[in-house]
Design an enzyme around this catalytic site. Structure first.
Site, mmCIF file in Angstrom:
data_model
loop_
_atom_site.group_PDB
_atom_site.id
_atom_site.type_symbol
_atom_site.label_atom_id
_atom_site.label_comp_id
_atom_site.label_asym_id
_atom_site.label_seq_id
_atom_site.Cartn_x
_atom_site.Cartn_y
_atom_site.Cartn_z
ATOM 1 N N TYR A 144 0.862 -1.186 0.000
ATOM 2 C CA TYR A 144 0.000 0.000 0.000
ATOM 3 C C TYR A 144 0.894 1.230 0.000
ATOM 4 O O TYR A 144 1.883 1.302 0.729
ATOM 5 C CB TYR A 144 -0.901 0.026 1.237
ATOM 6 N N GLU A 202 -3.370 7.690 -4.196
ATOM 7 C CA GLU A 202 -3.296 6.377 -3.551
ATOM 8 C C GLU A 202 -3.060 5.272 -4.573
ATOM 9 O O GLU A 202 -3.736 5.226 -5.596
ATOM 10 C CB GLU A 202 -4.595 6.109 -2.786
#
Length: 388
Positions: free
Chosen positions: A108, A196
């Site tokens: 992530y 993101e």
């Protein structure tokens, strides 16, 4: 401002961030055609303004063009409901078809604004994927954060620290450092409030790849980017919010039945809180601002009435720069134009309040006037039959 995944990847590609080969499609036949171009085996990904698409069935692996066609026929026009869409969900009108990639590891990675420090920060975790929110809650030590000094910018040692925290070494570590620095450059130049990548993966061929991407732009910086208007998918936005944007009104549709018109964001939030405390359900957040004209107020009131769920309207105005008589003029004009018969409770104080009060009470509208916030909230809640 939101954009779709395929648009975010187009932007990242210009900053040297590796992303899978893919093309957007607007029909099921186009999906099949792109699948053939990808060699048959591909990933069919619904495009909506929300995350959590995989869990909602919006991401499908197709083994051949025929399977891609069937997946597309099922997804086009389907309403996907995710934790980010709310119960009403969003309708799929675009599909991204991408090459299928063998994944060895998932991470992530994101850059967002830290509201406490008013600075960008880079967030990384060696355990990426759909469960990142649960991971952050249960195992916060697995989330690595580097805050960026706005004067110095993101330093290479910070990016390398994060890459090492992800367990990357050698060539992959250096590639990740370059990738993080490029992401920060994108954030600055594009005025992003969020960038993101979830997941960032190591492929079976040992390359870094951004498998998913989400970009949000800072609405306050849109004046610097007129080109962003072309990126907006209006089918993903509530029509009332689109109309509000045309009149420079801050409007967000909510799920309640009490329409709210307030001047000032802080006062608006306090109004929503008070309605909830006294058993009411706000239908919207609407800030008309401090210098609104009669016409702008009228449009704001019509936007509130455009929501079929609204059963009553609460107007909470403190007249400083915004004069109370202007508010009254706008409300009367709009209510008369649309033939409003809903109960209206007005709480006003400040500049020309008596003139505004007189105008509303003589208008013939179903108006109840008060000077107290609690009293006004209690009245509108009782009028729409929501009192607990």
């Amino acid at each position: 401002m939101n954009i779709h995944e395929y648009q975010a990847k187009d932007i990242l590609r210009t900053y040297g961030v590796p992303v899978p080969r893919g093309r957007v499609a607007l029909t099921a036949d186009q999906v099949e055609r792109v699948a053939r171009e990808m060699g048959g085996r591909c990933v069919v990904k619904a495009q909506i303004y929300a995350g959590g698409r995989g869990k909602a069935g919006g991401v499908r692996l197709a083994g051949n063009p025929a399977e891609a066609l069937l997946a597309a026929k099922d997804l086009f026009g389907k309403t996907l409901v995710t934790p980010q869409t709310g119960p009403d969900g969003l309708i799929v009108r675009r599909i991204l078809v991408e090459e299928a990639v063998e994944i060895a590891r998932e991470f992530y990675l994101s850059i967002t604004l830290d509201r406490q420090t008013s600075r960008y920060c880079v967030i990384a975790s060696a355990e990426g994927g759909m469960e990142i929110e649960a991971l952050a809650e249960k195992f916060p030590e697995k989330i690595h954060i580097e805050t960026i000094d706005p004067c110095l910018g993101l330093r290479p040692y910070q990016a390398r620290k994060l890459a090492l925290a992800l367990g990357l070494r050698g060539r992959l570590c250096e590639e990740c450092v370059s990738l993080i620095i490029n992401l920060y450059r994108c954030c600055l130049e594009k005025d992003c409030s969020l960038l993101e990548i979830n997941p960032l993966v190591i492929t079976g061929a040992d390359w870094l790849l951004a498998m998913d991407a989400k970009i949000n732009f800072d609405d306050n910086a849109l004046f610097r980017h007129p080109e962003y208007a072309e990126l907006t998918d209006y089918s993903q936005i509530d029509p009332l919010e689109i109309t509000a944007g045309e009149f420079d009104l801050s409007y967000i549709k909510l799920k309640g039945t009490i329409g709210c018109m307030v001047n000032g964001a802080g006062l608006a939030m306090a109004t929503l809180d008070m309605l909830s405390v006294y058993g009411g359900a706000p239908a919207n957040f609407l800030d008309v601002g401090g210098g609104a004209t009669k016409d702008r107020v009228a449009e704001a009131f019509k936007i509130i009435l455009g929501d079929p769920e609204v059963k009553g309207v609460f107007i909470n105005i403190f007249g400083g720069i915004m004069r109370c008589d202007v508010i009254a003029e706008g409300v009367i004009a709009a209510a008369s134009e649309v033939g409003c018969t809903l109960p209206i409770v007005v709480r006003m104080d400040g500049t020309l309040v008596e003139e505004g009060r007189r105008m509303l009470l003589e208008s013939g509208l179903n108006v109840d006037y008060t000077t107290g916030l609690v009293e006004g909230v209690e009245k509108i809640v009782a009028m729409v039959g929501l009192k607990q």
